[in-house]
Write a protein that holds these residues in place. Sequence first.
Motif, PDB file in Angstrom:
ATOM      1  N   UNK A  87       0.916  -1.335   0.145  1.00  0.00           N
ATOM      2  CA  UNK A  87      -0.167  -0.060  -0.054  1.00  0.00           C
ATOM      3  C   UNK A  87       0.933   1.327   0.208  1.00  0.00           C
ATOM      4  N   UNK A  88       1.897   1.242   0.603  1.00  0.00           N
ATOM      5  CA  UNK A  88       2.652   2.394   0.730  1.00  0.00           C
ATOM      6  C   UNK A  88       3.482   2.853  -0.391  1.00  0.00           C
ATOM      7  N   UNK A  89       4.056   1.795  -1.088  1.00  0.00           N
ATOM      8  CA  UNK A  89       4.341   1.930  -2.507  1.00  0.00           C
ATOM      9  C   UNK A  89       3.298   2.431  -3.465  1.00  0.00           C
ATOM     10  N   UNK A  90       2.287   1.843  -3.353  1.00  0.00           N
ATOM     11  CA  UNK A  90       1.121   2.106  -4.197  1.00  0.00           C
ATOM     12  C   UNK A  90       0.901   3.569  -4.256  1.00  0.00           C
ATOM     13  N   UNK A  91       0.563   4.092  -2.759  1.00  0.00           N
ATOM     14  CA  UNK A  91       0.425   5.860  -2.629  1.00  0.00           C
ATOM     15  C   UNK A  91       1.379   6.516  -2.934  1.00  0.00           C
ATOM     16  N   UNK A  92       2.611   6.054  -3.069  1.00  0.00           N
ATOM     17  CA  UNK A  92       3.544   6.953  -2.919  1.00  0.00           C
ATOM     18  C   UNK A  92       3.638   7.862  -4.506  1.00  0.00           C
TER      19      UNK A  92
END
Length: 132
Positions: A87-92
């Motif tokens: 998730x953190x990678x996707x919203x970056x």
Amino acid sequence: MPAETLAVIITVLRIVIAVVFIGMGVNHFVPRSARTMAAMIPPWLRPDGRVTPLTLVYITGVCEIAGGLGLLFPPTRVIAGVALVVFLACVFPANAYASTRRDRFGSLAIPFIPRLLAQIALAALVLAATFL
């Protein structure tokens, strides 16, 4: 460090991270915050019109709440932790987009490098809380 002390530290870390994600997720449903987050989604990441940016904000809010709750329960901890890192990678990209538009997003426009480092540190803490 005694094993009991380490266990307490990891438990506290897990709870703090869970509360942070749950709180951030709930914030996705606050109208003003949700509108701002929707504006942070880069044009090139916006779906073809079937899913609005605001709907994406709501979906990501649900993901954060679910991930935070999942960290608290041993049967779901690993899948929740891995999902939160993904998730953190996707919203970056949305955070990177906002970082270049301080005039539009104000204090939410954290400069790119500090934001990237913070995102990496948060992912590392999530993994620590998941696997230790």
